[in-house]
Design a protein around this motif. Structure first.
Motif, PDB file in Angstrom:
ATOM      1  N   GLN A 306       0.821  -1.209   0.000  1.00 54.40           N
ATOM      2  CA  GLN A 306       0.000   0.000   0.000  1.00 54.40           C
ATOM      3  C   GLN A 306       0.859   1.265   0.000  1.00 54.40           C
ATOM      4  O   GLN A 306       0.480   2.288  -0.560  1.00 54.40           O
ATOM      5  CB  GLN A 306      -0.914  -0.005   1.239  1.00 54.40           C
ATOM      6  CG  GLN A 306      -1.830   1.194   1.367  1.00 54.40           C
ATOM      7  CD  GLN A 306      -3.014   1.118   0.414  1.00 54.40           C
ATOM      8  OE1 GLN A 306      -3.623   0.075   0.288  1.00 54.40           O
ATOM      9  NE2 GLN A 306      -3.314   2.219  -0.250  1.00 54.40           N
ATOM     10  N   SER A 307       2.034   1.191   0.622  1.00 49.84           N
ATOM     11  CA  SER A 307       2.890   2.379   0.756  1.00 49.84           C
ATOM     12  C   SER A 307       3.904   2.510  -0.375  1.00 49.84           C
ATOM     13  O   SER A 307       4.678   3.468  -0.399  1.00 49.84           O
ATOM     14  CB  SER A 307       3.633   2.333   2.099  1.00 49.84           C
ATOM     15  OG  SER A 307       4.454   1.173   2.164  1.00 49.84           O
ATOM     16  N   LYS A 308       3.925   1.575  -1.317  1.00 49.53           N
ATOM     17  CA  LYS A 308       4.900   1.641  -2.401  1.00 49.53           C
ATOM     18  C   LYS A 308       4.496   2.683  -3.443  1.00 49.53           C
ATOM     19  O   LYS A 308       3.320   2.993  -3.616  1.00 49.53           O
ATOM     20  CB  LYS A 308       5.069   0.275  -3.068  1.00 49.53           C
ATOM     21  CG  LYS A 308       5.870  -0.719  -2.225  1.00 49.53           C
ATOM     22  CD  LYS A 308       6.257  -1.946  -3.026  1.00 49.53           C
ATOM     23  CE  LYS A 308       7.161  -2.864  -2.210  1.00 49.53           C
ATOM     24  NZ  LYS A 308       7.607  -4.033  -2.981  1.00 49.53           N
ATOM     25  N   MET A 309       5.490   3.221  -4.139  1.00 46.50           N
ATOM     26  CA  MET A 309       5.267   4.247  -5.160  1.00 46.50           C
ATOM     27  C   MET A 309       4.836   3.578  -6.466  1.00 46.50           C
ATOM     28  O   MET A 309       5.614   3.470  -7.421  1.00 46.50           O
ATOM     29  CB  MET A 309       6.540   5.057  -5.369  1.00 46.50           C
ATOM     30  CG  MET A 309       6.988   5.845  -4.157  1.00 46.50           C
ATOM     31  SD  MET A 309       6.001   7.302  -3.880  1.00 46.50           S
ATOM     32  CE  MET A 309       6.459   8.300  -5.264  1.00 46.50           C
ATOM     33  N   VAL A 310       3.582   3.131  -6.494  1.00 44.98           N
ATOM     34  CA  VAL A 310       3.026   2.505  -7.686  1.00 44.98           C
ATOM     35  C   VAL A 310       2.057   3.499  -8.316  1.00 44.98           C
ATOM     36  O   VAL A 310       1.009   3.794  -7.753  1.00 44.98           O
ATOM     37  CB  VAL A 310       2.319   1.185  -7.359  1.00 44.98           C
ATOM     38  CG1 VAL A 310       1.718   0.569  -8.618  1.00 44.98           C
ATOM     39  CG2 VAL A 310       3.293   0.210  -6.711  1.00 44.98           C
TER      40      VAL A 310
END
Length: 664
Positions: A306-310
């Motif tokens: 959820q916190s990844k830069m996607v």
């Protein structure tokens, strides 16, 4: 080609006089009579416009008419030529001037003559005073792109009712193989959904550019006009957070040349436009449903994702969310760029303007730019640079991707990655043209085993994408130094369906995708620009030393010798290879007598504002020491070299030097 409105009547008069002189009506009557006799002798088919044109061409009448018919116009642009350079206005300073050249109109092609008849309701400039003659002021410049043709207007002073009056001949050609040389009829033009892209740029007195509006005009309403001409008011909206606020209104006239033999019903045109919108909306909805399902699957792999830069969608200057893959394309620069490294150098010369960051930090709104808006403005954020560089590298045949992640201190960032046939990974920093070879750390290696040291400034990577691929990082750690870029391994990278991406990102897949503009060749003369900047810089140094009660004596030979060093610096920036330093050092040793000291200070700029550059140089204590040098037999030297790239992007190298016997 661009044609001012006041020249239209003059052009028509020239053509009319020329046709009368050739007795063209008599020749047409002869051809018509002969053609009718042939048709009655061979069949009952009715004559068409194409038949008549072919008959005129067979007899060489069209060639005779066009042979001596020419008119002058501003230098126009095509796929690999620069913008038509504007003529100087009478009430503000315009230094970008070029000579006129001759052009011909092909009577067998269809043209859309687009006239901008003026602007109004630019309320931001309601209180602006009228500029005095010769006064430098902020200006508006209108840029156009239509089916691989790019033009620009002459700059006009900013005002509530700017004097934007310009005409443009836009060629309307078919795309199908073998059809491009034929004149487009009303049915063929109805299927051309390519809009005319308007980009309005404001340039202030310090040459800083601002994107005012980006507008897509559907020109096909002119197909229903019996006179072949229509006039409309185009309301330009703002950009970014002001995309719902009107910026101003342009009055635009559209006219087809030659006239259509058969016009279309306005209901037919509106039905076609409605069907295109419905088809686009349906594709976008289906992709959104797929993207949501893909995102849920990605989170199921590991909740920490959820916190990844996607980044799946990016909002453009008009506030429209588009898949990030649609910002990348295969872009070939023709003869304008010769290598991938030169392409990286060109992109790095487009100024970096820190827009709101990826991920929204601090509640700021994020903004990606269409390629046309980015090129016309000449500056943008890291995403704009990265998508342009990736597009150019794809054009050079490399396996390139845009990376979205963070650099030092967790600052969101975008850069480019290329993958070699041997699996090697190279990072390209689009803002500086620096390259970094990636060697991942093995987390399972013994504690004392040697590990490669990271040379890149990047810390984490959340996703990578190009024009047809989107991959999210699903490895336990998104740290770049631990990341393995094996895109075929589904346990490390989760891919989106290429078929799903193609439905909304492939060129022509939806009418909402902005058309791809070509790069334009530079119109700036690098030699003239270098000489002008050098003269201005000499004057500034002379005035500065005069204020300090210092005499200024120039050494022209020493100034000339500095050229080789500046050329070597630019070559090194382009290729990463340093060369020519030995020759420069040897030449300087020969030019500086025994017992004298030589000092040199090179510096690099992306602009051509000499006062701004000189002020920046004086902030360096070493440069100030050279400029303000005191001593016996002090001789000063300065050299400026302007290296020009597509879109008039400039690398300006400046070097101050001095030689003296002793310091007082």
């Amino acid at each position: 080609m661009s044609l001012p409105p006041e020249k239209t009547s003059e052009l028509k008069h020239i053509i009319h006089s020329h046709l009368l002189k050739m007795d063209i009506h008599g020749k047409i009557r002869e051809v018509l009579a002969e053609t009718v006799r042939e048709e009655h002798g061979t069949g009952q088919r009715s004559l068409t416009e194409v038949d008549f044109l072919l008959a005129l061409q067979r007899r060489g009448i069209i060639d005779d008419v066009m042979k001596d018919l020419h008119f002058t116009q501003e230098a126009a642009t095509d796929v690999e030529k620069g913008f038509p350079t504007p003529k100087p206005a009478t009430h503000f300073v315009d230094k970008d001037v070029s000579q006129l050249k001759k052009s011909s109109i092909d009577p067998s092609r269809r043209y859309l003559y687009l006239q901008v008849l003026g602007g109004k309701a630019f309320l931001e400039h309601l209180q602006d005073p009228k500029p005095l003659p010769g006064q430098v002021c902020s200006t508006f410049t209108l840029y156009l792109h239509f089916r691989n043709q790019r033009y620009r207007s002459k700059p006009v002073p900013c005002a509530c009712e700017p004097d934007l009056k310009e005409g443009f001949f836009l060629e309307v050609h078919k795309d199908a193989a073998g059809e491009a040389g034929k004149m487009a009829d009303s049915t063929a033009m109805l299927s051309m959904c390519d809009p005319v892209h308007f980009v309005l740029i404001k340039t202030d007195t310090s040459s800083e550019t601002t994107l005012v509006s980006s507008y897509f005009l559907d020109w096909r309403t002119v197909l229903s006009s019996p006179s072949g001409k229509t006039c409309i008011a185009v309301e330009l909206m703002g950009v970014g957070s002001e995309c719902n606020v009107p910026a101003g209104v342009l009055t635009v006239s559209l006219e087809l040349y030659p006239l259509l033999l058969q016009t279309l019903n306005s209901d037919v045109i509106s039905t076609q436009q409605s069907l295109e919108r419905q088809r686009t909306t349906e594709k976008e909805k289906l992709f959104l449903v797929y993207a949501k399902q893909w995102w849920r699957e990605f989170l199921d792999i590991r909740p920490s994702h959820q916190s990844k830069m996607v980044k799946i969608f990016g909002q453009d200057e008009n506030g429209i969310n588009r898949p990030v893959c649609s910002y990348v394309c295969v872009l070939r620069a023709g003869r304008l760029l010769e290598s991938p490294r030169q392409a990286a150098r060109f992109v790095s010369l487009l100024a970096y303007d820190k827009a709101p960051v990826v991920g929204g930090g601090g509640g700021k709104q994020e903004q990606w730019c269409t390629l046309m808006a980015f090129l016309c403005r000449g500056k943008g954020d890291c995403e704009d640079h990265a998508t342009l560089l990736c597009s150019l590298l794809l054009g050079f045949g490399l396996d390139a991707y845009v990376c979205v992640g963070t650099k030092a201190k967790g600052v969101p960032h975008a850069w480019v990655l290329t993958q070699g046939n041997d699996g090697s990974i190279t990072f390209w920093e689009s803002l500086t043209a620096h390259r970094y070879l990636h060697r991942p750390i093995d987390p399972d290696a013994p504690p004392l085993a040697p590990q490669p040291k990271s040379s890149s400034p990047y810390r984490t990577v959340g996703c990578v994408f190009n024009h047809q691929t989107f991959l999210a990082n699903c490895q336990p750690s998104d740290a770049v130094e631990l990341c393995v870029f094996d895109f075929q391994n589904q346990s490390r990278w989760k891919a989106m369906s290429e078929e799903a991406l193609k439905t909304v990102c492939a060129p022509g897949s939806t009418t909402s995708l902005p058309p791809l503009p070509p790069l334009t060749a530079p119109t700036l003369d690098p030699t003239a620009a270098s000489n002008q900047l050098e003269l201005e810089m000499r004057h500034l140094v002379y005035e500065h030393r005069k204020d300090l009660a210092l005499e200024t004596v120039w050494d022209d030979h020493l100034s000339y010798l500095l050229s080789s060093a500046l050329s070597a610096y630019e070559l090194e920036r382009c290729t990463g290879v340093s060369c020519g330093n030995e020759e420069f050092q040897d030449a300087v040793r020969r030019a500086v007598p025994d017992g004298h000291t030589f000092k040199g200070f090179p510096i690099h700029f992306l602009h051509r504002n000499t006062r701004r550059a000189f002020a920046t140089c004086l902030r360096s204590s070493f440069c100030e020491e050279i400029v303000c040098c005191r001593g016996d037999h002090v001789r000063l030297a300065v050299r400026v070299r302007v290296f020009v790239y597509p879109e008039n992007a400039c690398a300006v190298w400046l070097m101050f030097a001095c030689k003296y016997r002793s310091v007082l």
